[in-house]
Design a protein around this motif. Structure first.
Motif: not given
Length: 342
Positions: A126-133
Protein backbone atom coordinates in the motif's frame (compact mmCIF):
# COMPACT_ATOMS: atom_id res chain seq x y z
CA UNK A 1 -30.11 6.06 -31.58
CA UNK A 2 -26.78 4.69 -30.36
CA UNK A 3 -27.62 5.91 -26.84
CA UNK A 4 -30.98 4.12 -26.85
CA UNK A 5 -29.38 0.89 -28.04
CA UNK A 6 -26.60 1.18 -25.45
CA UNK A 7 -29.09 1.76 -22.62
CA UNK A 8 -31.12 -1.33 -23.47
CA UNK A 9 -27.98 -3.43 -23.84
CA UNK A 10 -26.88 -2.88 -20.26
CA UNK A 11 -27.82 -5.65 -17.75
CA UNK A 12 -29.23 -3.09 -15.31
CA UNK A 13 -31.63 -1.84 -17.98
CA UNK A 14 -32.78 -5.33 -18.90
CA UNK A 15 -33.27 -6.08 -15.20
CA UNK A 16 -35.22 -2.85 -14.65
CA UNK A 17 -37.47 -3.51 -17.64
CA UNK A 18 -38.25 -7.02 -16.39
CA UNK A 19 -39.06 -5.75 -12.89
CA UNK A 20 -41.14 -2.84 -14.17
CA UNK A 21 -43.07 -5.13 -16.55
CA UNK A 22 -43.96 -7.46 -13.70
CA UNK A 23 -44.98 -4.67 -11.34
CA UNK A 24 -47.09 -3.06 -14.06
CA UNK A 25 -48.75 -6.37 -14.92
CA UNK A 26 -49.61 -6.99 -11.28
CA UNK A 27 -51.04 -3.48 -10.88
CA UNK A 28 -53.14 -3.69 -14.06
CA UNK A 29 -54.41 -7.18 -13.25
CA UNK A 30 -55.45 -6.12 -9.75
CA UNK A 31 -57.11 -2.97 -11.11
CA UNK A 32 -59.08 -4.84 -13.77
CA UNK A 33 -60.11 -7.80 -11.61
CA UNK A 34 -60.70 -5.71 -8.52
CA UNK A 35 -58.81 -8.18 -6.35
CA UNK A 36 -55.57 -10.14 -6.12
CA UNK A 37 -56.46 -13.75 -7.01
CA UNK A 38 -53.37 -15.50 -5.61
CA UNK A 39 -52.96 -16.88 -2.13
CA UNK A 40 -50.35 -15.54 0.27
CA UNK A 41 -48.07 -18.52 -0.47
CA UNK A 42 -48.43 -18.10 -4.26
CA UNK A 43 -47.79 -14.38 -3.99
CA UNK A 44 -44.68 -15.00 -1.91
CA UNK A 45 -43.34 -17.56 -4.40
CA UNK A 46 -44.06 -15.20 -7.31
CA UNK A 47 -42.33 -12.27 -5.55
CA UNK A 48 -39.26 -14.39 -4.79
CA UNK A 49 -39.03 -15.62 -8.39
CA UNK A 50 -39.33 -12.08 -9.77
CA UNK A 51 -36.64 -10.89 -7.35
CA UNK A 52 -34.23 -13.72 -8.21
CA UNK A 53 -34.68 -13.29 -11.97
CA UNK A 54 -34.30 -9.51 -11.63
CA UNK A 55 -31.04 -9.96 -9.70
CA UNK A 56 -29.69 -12.50 -12.21
CA UNK A 57 -30.43 -10.23 -15.16
CA UNK A 58 -28.70 -7.33 -13.40
CA UNK A 59 -25.49 -9.29 -12.93
CA UNK A 60 -24.84 -9.72 -16.66
CA UNK A 61 -21.81 -11.60 -17.95
CA UNK A 62 -19.21 -12.90 -15.53
CA UNK A 63 -15.50 -13.23 -16.25
CA UNK A 64 -13.64 -15.90 -14.33
CA UNK A 65 -9.91 -16.13 -15.00
CA UNK A 66 -7.69 -19.04 -14.05
CA UNK A 67 -4.51 -17.18 -15.02
CA UNK A 68 -1.54 -17.48 -12.70
CA UNK A 69 -0.15 -13.98 -12.18
CA UNK A 70 2.88 -15.02 -10.16
CA UNK A 71 5.76 -12.68 -10.99
CA UNK A 72 3.43 -9.96 -12.32
CA UNK A 73 2.99 -6.54 -10.75
CA UNK A 74 -0.45 -4.95 -10.82
CA UNK A 75 -1.25 -1.39 -9.74
CA UNK A 76 -4.81 -0.54 -8.74
CA UNK A 77 -5.79 3.02 -7.84
CA UNK A 78 -8.72 3.61 -5.53
CA UNK A 79 -8.48 0.16 -3.98
CA UNK A 80 -9.71 1.15 -0.52
CA UNK A 81 -13.32 0.29 -1.32
CA UNK A 82 -15.64 -0.69 -4.15
CA UNK A 83 -14.69 -2.40 -7.38
CA UNK A 84 -11.05 -1.32 -7.03
CA UNK A 85 -10.73 -3.26 -3.79
CA UNK A 86 -12.53 -6.27 -5.28
CA UNK A 87 -10.23 -6.27 -8.33
CA UNK A 88 -7.10 -5.89 -6.18
CA UNK A 89 -8.19 -8.87 -4.08
CA UNK A 90 -8.74 -10.99 -7.19
CA UNK A 91 -5.29 -10.10 -8.56
CA UNK A 92 -3.68 -10.96 -5.20
CA UNK A 93 -5.47 -14.31 -5.09
CA UNK A 94 -4.09 -15.02 -8.59
CA UNK A 95 -0.51 -14.62 -7.35
CA UNK A 96 0.28 -11.08 -8.49
CA UNK A 97 2.22 -8.54 -6.49
CA UNK A 98 -0.43 -5.84 -6.08
CA UNK A 99 0.37 -2.20 -5.41
CA UNK A 100 -2.67 -0.28 -4.21
CA UNK A 101 -2.89 3.50 -4.35
CA UNK A 102 -4.92 4.85 -1.43
CA UNK A 103 -5.09 8.26 0.24
CA UNK A 104 -2.93 8.29 3.38
CA UNK A 105 0.07 6.04 3.93
CA UNK A 106 -1.17 4.50 7.18
CA UNK A 107 -4.55 3.80 5.64
CA UNK A 108 -2.92 2.30 2.53
CA UNK A 109 -0.78 -0.01 4.64
CA UNK A 110 -3.76 -1.08 6.76
CA UNK A 111 -5.87 -1.91 3.70
CA UNK A 112 -2.92 -3.76 2.14
CA UNK A 113 -2.67 -5.90 5.27
CA UNK A 114 -6.40 -6.63 5.11
CA UNK A 115 -6.14 -7.66 1.46
CA UNK A 116 -3.15 -9.89 2.18
CA UNK A 117 -5.16 -11.66 4.88
CA UNK A 118 -8.27 -12.00 2.69
CA UNK A 119 -6.23 -13.32 -0.26
CA UNK A 120 -4.63 -16.02 1.89
CA UNK A 121 -1.22 -14.35 2.23
CA UNK A 122 -1.07 -12.72 -1.19
CA UNK A 123 1.45 -9.94 -1.79
CA UNK A 124 -0.11 -6.49 -1.46
CA UNK A 125 1.77 -3.21 -0.97
CA UNK A 126 0.00 0.00 0.00
CA UNK A 127 1.27 3.43 -1.04
CA UNK A 128 -0.20 6.86 -0.43
CA UNK A 129 -1.83 8.19 -3.60
CA UNK A 130 -3.89 11.35 -3.90
CA UNK A 131 -4.93 11.76 -7.52
CA UNK A 132 -5.98 15.35 -6.89
CA UNK A 133 -2.31 16.30 -6.28
CA UNK A 134 0.23 16.11 -9.10
CA UNK A 135 3.11 16.26 -6.62
CA UNK A 136 1.68 13.31 -4.68
CA UNK A 137 1.25 11.34 -7.91
CA UNK A 138 4.92 11.94 -8.75
CA UNK A 139 5.97 10.67 -5.32
CA UNK A 140 3.86 7.53 -5.84
CA UNK A 141 5.25 6.87 -9.32
CA UNK A 142 8.83 7.22 -8.06
CA UNK A 143 8.29 4.17 -5.85
CA UNK A 144 7.26 1.93 -8.77
CA UNK A 145 9.91 -0.09 -10.57
CA UNK A 146 7.69 -2.42 -12.59
CA UNK A 147 4.12 -2.56 -13.93
CA UNK A 148 2.46 -5.37 -15.87
CA UNK A 149 -1.11 -4.14 -15.42
CA UNK A 150 -2.16 -0.61 -14.46
CA UNK A 151 -5.80 -0.22 -13.42
CA UNK A 152 -6.81 3.45 -13.36
CA UNK A 153 -9.87 2.89 -11.20
CA UNK A 154 -10.15 5.66 -8.59
CA UNK A 155 -12.94 8.16 -9.04
CA UNK A 156 -14.96 10.82 -7.28
CA UNK A 157 -18.26 12.65 -7.68
CA UNK A 158 -18.71 16.08 -6.11
CA UNK A 159 -21.92 18.07 -5.84
CA UNK A 160 -20.53 21.59 -6.24
CA UNK A 161 -17.72 23.28 -8.11
CA UNK A 162 -14.40 22.66 -6.36
CA UNK A 163 -10.81 22.41 -7.55
CA UNK A 164 -7.87 20.13 -6.85
CA UNK A 165 -4.64 21.12 -5.13
CA UNK A 166 -3.40 22.22 -8.55
CA UNK A 167 -6.47 24.31 -9.37
CA UNK A 168 -8.16 21.86 -11.76
CA UNK A 169 -11.89 21.12 -11.54
CA UNK A 170 -12.14 18.30 -8.98
CA UNK A 171 -13.79 15.54 -11.01
CA UNK A 172 -11.80 16.17 -14.18
CA UNK A 173 -8.60 16.56 -12.19
CA UNK A 174 -9.03 13.46 -10.03
CA UNK A 175 -10.82 11.03 -12.34
CA UNK A 176 -8.86 11.83 -15.47
CA UNK A 177 -5.89 14.26 -15.22
CA UNK A 178 -4.47 12.46 -12.19
CA UNK A 179 -4.59 9.12 -14.00
CA UNK A 180 -3.21 10.67 -17.18
CA UNK A 181 -0.22 12.02 -15.25
CA UNK A 182 0.33 8.73 -13.40
CA UNK A 183 0.27 6.83 -16.69
CA UNK A 184 2.65 9.35 -18.26
CA UNK A 185 5.15 8.94 -15.41
CA UNK A 186 4.94 5.13 -15.62
CA UNK A 187 5.16 5.08 -19.43
CA UNK A 188 8.70 3.56 -19.55
CA UNK A 189 7.30 0.51 -17.70
CA UNK A 190 4.11 0.21 -19.75
CA UNK A 191 5.21 -0.59 -23.30
CA UNK A 192 4.57 -4.32 -22.83
CA UNK A 193 1.84 -3.87 -20.23
CA UNK A 194 -1.90 -3.33 -20.06
CA UNK A 195 -3.59 -0.10 -19.00
CA UNK A 196 -7.23 -0.29 -17.91
CA UNK A 197 -9.26 2.92 -17.51
CA UNK A 198 -12.47 2.53 -15.55
CA UNK A 199 -14.77 4.95 -17.34
CA UNK A 200 -18.58 5.10 -17.18
CA UNK A 201 -21.77 5.00 -19.20
CA UNK A 202 -22.09 8.60 -18.02
CA UNK A 203 -19.88 9.69 -20.92
CA UNK A 204 -22.93 9.37 -23.18
CA UNK A 205 -24.53 12.41 -21.57
CA UNK A 206 -21.86 14.90 -22.62
CA UNK A 207 -23.14 17.09 -25.50
CA UNK A 208 -20.72 17.54 -28.38
CA UNK A 209 -20.73 21.32 -27.86
CA UNK A 210 -20.46 21.16 -24.09
CA UNK A 211 -16.78 20.42 -23.55
CA UNK A 212 -14.74 23.07 -21.79
CA UNK A 213 -11.53 21.63 -20.38
CA UNK A 214 -10.96 24.74 -18.25
CA UNK A 215 -14.48 24.45 -16.78
CA UNK A 216 -14.61 28.24 -16.73
CA UNK A 217 -18.15 28.25 -18.13
CA UNK A 218 -19.34 25.79 -15.46
CA UNK A 219 -18.30 27.72 -12.36
CA UNK A 220 -21.60 29.57 -12.07
CA UNK A 221 -23.83 26.76 -13.34
CA UNK A 222 -22.06 23.64 -12.18
CA UNK A 223 -23.51 20.25 -13.08
CA UNK A 224 -21.84 17.32 -11.36
CA UNK A 225 -23.33 14.95 -13.96
CA UNK A 226 -21.87 17.02 -16.80
CA UNK A 227 -18.47 17.32 -15.16
CA UNK A 228 -18.39 13.62 -14.26
CA UNK A 229 -19.35 12.70 -17.83
CA UNK A 230 -16.51 14.81 -19.27
CA UNK A 231 -13.97 13.15 -16.95
CA UNK A 232 -15.15 9.69 -18.02
CA UNK A 233 -15.25 10.63 -21.69
CA UNK A 234 -11.65 11.80 -21.38
CA UNK A 235 -10.68 8.41 -19.93
CA UNK A 236 -12.01 6.70 -23.06
CA UNK A 237 -10.06 9.09 -25.25
CA UNK A 238 -6.96 8.52 -23.13
CA UNK A 239 -7.09 4.74 -23.62
CA UNK A 240 -7.61 5.01 -27.36
CA UNK A 241 -4.77 7.53 -27.72
CA UNK A 242 -2.39 5.37 -25.66
CA UNK A 243 -2.95 2.55 -28.13
CA UNK A 244 -2.76 4.82 -31.19
CA UNK A 245 0.35 6.73 -30.10
CA UNK A 246 2.40 4.01 -28.41
CA UNK A 247 0.85 0.68 -29.33
CA UNK A 248 0.11 0.06 -25.64
CA UNK A 249 -2.70 -2.35 -24.84
CA UNK A 250 -5.03 0.18 -23.26
CA UNK A 251 -8.72 -0.36 -22.56
CA UNK A 252 -11.65 1.65 -21.24
CA UNK A 253 -14.81 0.27 -19.68
CA UNK A 254 -18.13 0.81 -17.99
CA UNK A 255 -18.31 -1.39 -14.86
CA UNK A 256 -22.10 -1.29 -14.60
CA UNK A 257 -24.32 0.11 -11.90
CA UNK A 258 -22.72 -0.89 -8.59
CA UNK A 259 -24.77 -0.45 -5.42
CA UNK A 260 -22.24 -0.77 -2.62
CA UNK A 261 -19.42 1.40 -3.91
CA UNK A 262 -18.43 4.51 -1.91
CA UNK A 263 -18.13 6.88 -4.87
CA UNK A 264 -21.46 8.51 -3.94
CA UNK A 265 -20.55 9.10 -0.31
CA UNK A 266 -20.10 12.86 -0.86
CA UNK A 267 -23.49 13.28 -2.52
CA UNK A 268 -26.60 14.63 -0.86
CA UNK A 269 -28.47 12.28 1.49
CA UNK A 270 -31.48 12.03 -0.85
CA UNK A 271 -29.21 11.07 -3.76
CA UNK A 272 -27.59 8.34 -1.68
CA UNK A 273 -30.97 7.00 -0.57
CA UNK A 274 -32.28 6.86 -4.14
CA UNK A 275 -29.09 5.17 -5.27
CA UNK A 276 -29.44 2.50 -2.59
CA UNK A 277 -33.08 1.91 -3.62
CA UNK A 278 -31.72 0.73 -6.95
CA UNK A 279 -29.79 -2.14 -5.34
CA UNK A 280 -32.20 -4.74 -6.70
CA UNK A 281 -31.20 -3.86 -10.28
CA UNK A 282 -27.51 -3.20 -9.61
CA UNK A 283 -24.33 -5.21 -9.11
CA UNK A 284 -22.25 -5.99 -6.07
CA UNK A 285 -18.63 -4.81 -6.13
CA UNK A 286 -17.49 -8.35 -6.95
CA UNK A 287 -19.83 -8.43 -9.95
CA UNK A 288 -18.94 -4.86 -10.86
CA UNK A 289 -15.23 -5.60 -11.23
CA UNK A 290 -15.80 -8.33 -13.82
CA UNK A 291 -15.25 -6.07 -16.84
CA UNK A 292 -12.14 -4.63 -15.17
CA UNK A 293 -10.73 -8.14 -14.86
CA UNK A 294 -11.85 -8.94 -18.42
CA UNK A 295 -9.92 -5.95 -19.81
CA UNK A 296 -6.90 -6.65 -17.63
CA UNK A 297 -6.59 -10.36 -18.41
CA UNK A 298 -8.71 -11.59 -21.32
CA UNK A 299 -7.40 -12.08 -24.84
CA UNK A 300 -10.89 -11.16 -26.08
CA UNK A 301 -10.58 -7.57 -24.86
CA UNK A 302 -9.61 -5.16 -27.68
CA UNK A 303 -6.89 -2.54 -27.14
CA UNK A 304 -8.01 1.03 -27.73
CA UNK A 305 -11.68 0.11 -27.41
CA UNK A 306 -14.49 0.63 -24.90
CA UNK A 307 -15.99 -2.34 -23.05
CA UNK A 308 -19.08 -3.12 -21.02
CA UNK A 309 -20.59 -6.31 -19.60
CA UNK A 310 -17.35 -8.18 -20.43
CA UNK A 311 -17.73 -7.39 -24.14
CA UNK A 312 -16.46 -4.82 -26.62
CA UNK A 313 -19.07 -2.08 -27.01
CA UNK A 314 -19.48 1.04 -29.11
CA UNK A 315 -19.17 4.21 -27.01
CA UNK A 316 -20.85 7.50 -27.90
CA UNK A 317 -20.14 9.18 -31.24
CA UNK A 318 -18.17 11.83 -29.36
CA UNK A 319 -15.99 9.16 -27.72
CA UNK A 320 -15.16 7.83 -31.19
CA UNK A 321 -13.99 11.25 -32.43
CA UNK A 322 -10.21 10.87 -32.91
CA UNK A 323 -9.75 14.59 -33.49
CA UNK A 324 -11.29 15.38 -30.11
CA UNK A 325 -9.24 12.60 -28.50
CA UNK A 326 -6.05 14.14 -29.88
CA UNK A 327 -7.12 17.61 -28.75
CA UNK A 328 -7.91 16.34 -25.25
CA UNK A 329 -4.48 14.70 -25.00
CA UNK A 330 -2.70 17.90 -26.06
CA UNK A 331 -4.77 20.08 -23.72
CA UNK A 332 -3.99 17.75 -20.83
CA UNK A 333 -0.27 17.87 -21.58
CA UNK A 334 -0.46 21.67 -21.48
CA UNK A 335 -2.50 21.61 -18.27
CA UNK A 336 0.09 19.43 -16.52
CA UNK A 337 3.14 21.22 -17.95
CA UNK A 338 1.84 24.51 -16.56
CA UNK A 339 1.72 23.04 -13.06
CA UNK A 340 4.79 20.82 -12.70
CA UNK A 341 8.50 21.34 -13.09
CA UNK A 342 9.70 19.14 -15.93
Amino acid sequence: MKLVYAIFYEPESISAIFLLANLTSVALFSLISGAWPLSFVSTTVYAILVYLITRRLAIGHQYISNKNLTGKTVIVTGAATGIGRAAALDFAKSGARVIIGVRGQERAERIAQDLMHESNNGTVVGYDLDLSSLANIKAFADKVDRVDILVNNAGTIVSSYTVTTDGIEAQFGTNYVGHFYLTKLLLPHLMQSRVVNVSSFGHYFVPSNGIDFTFATLKNSYSRVHAYGISKLAQIWHASELTRRYGIKAYSLHPGGVSDTHIHQRNRLLDRILFQCGMVISKTVQQGCMTTLFCALSDDARPGHYHSNCCVREPSNLACDQRRAKECWEKTEELIAARVQV
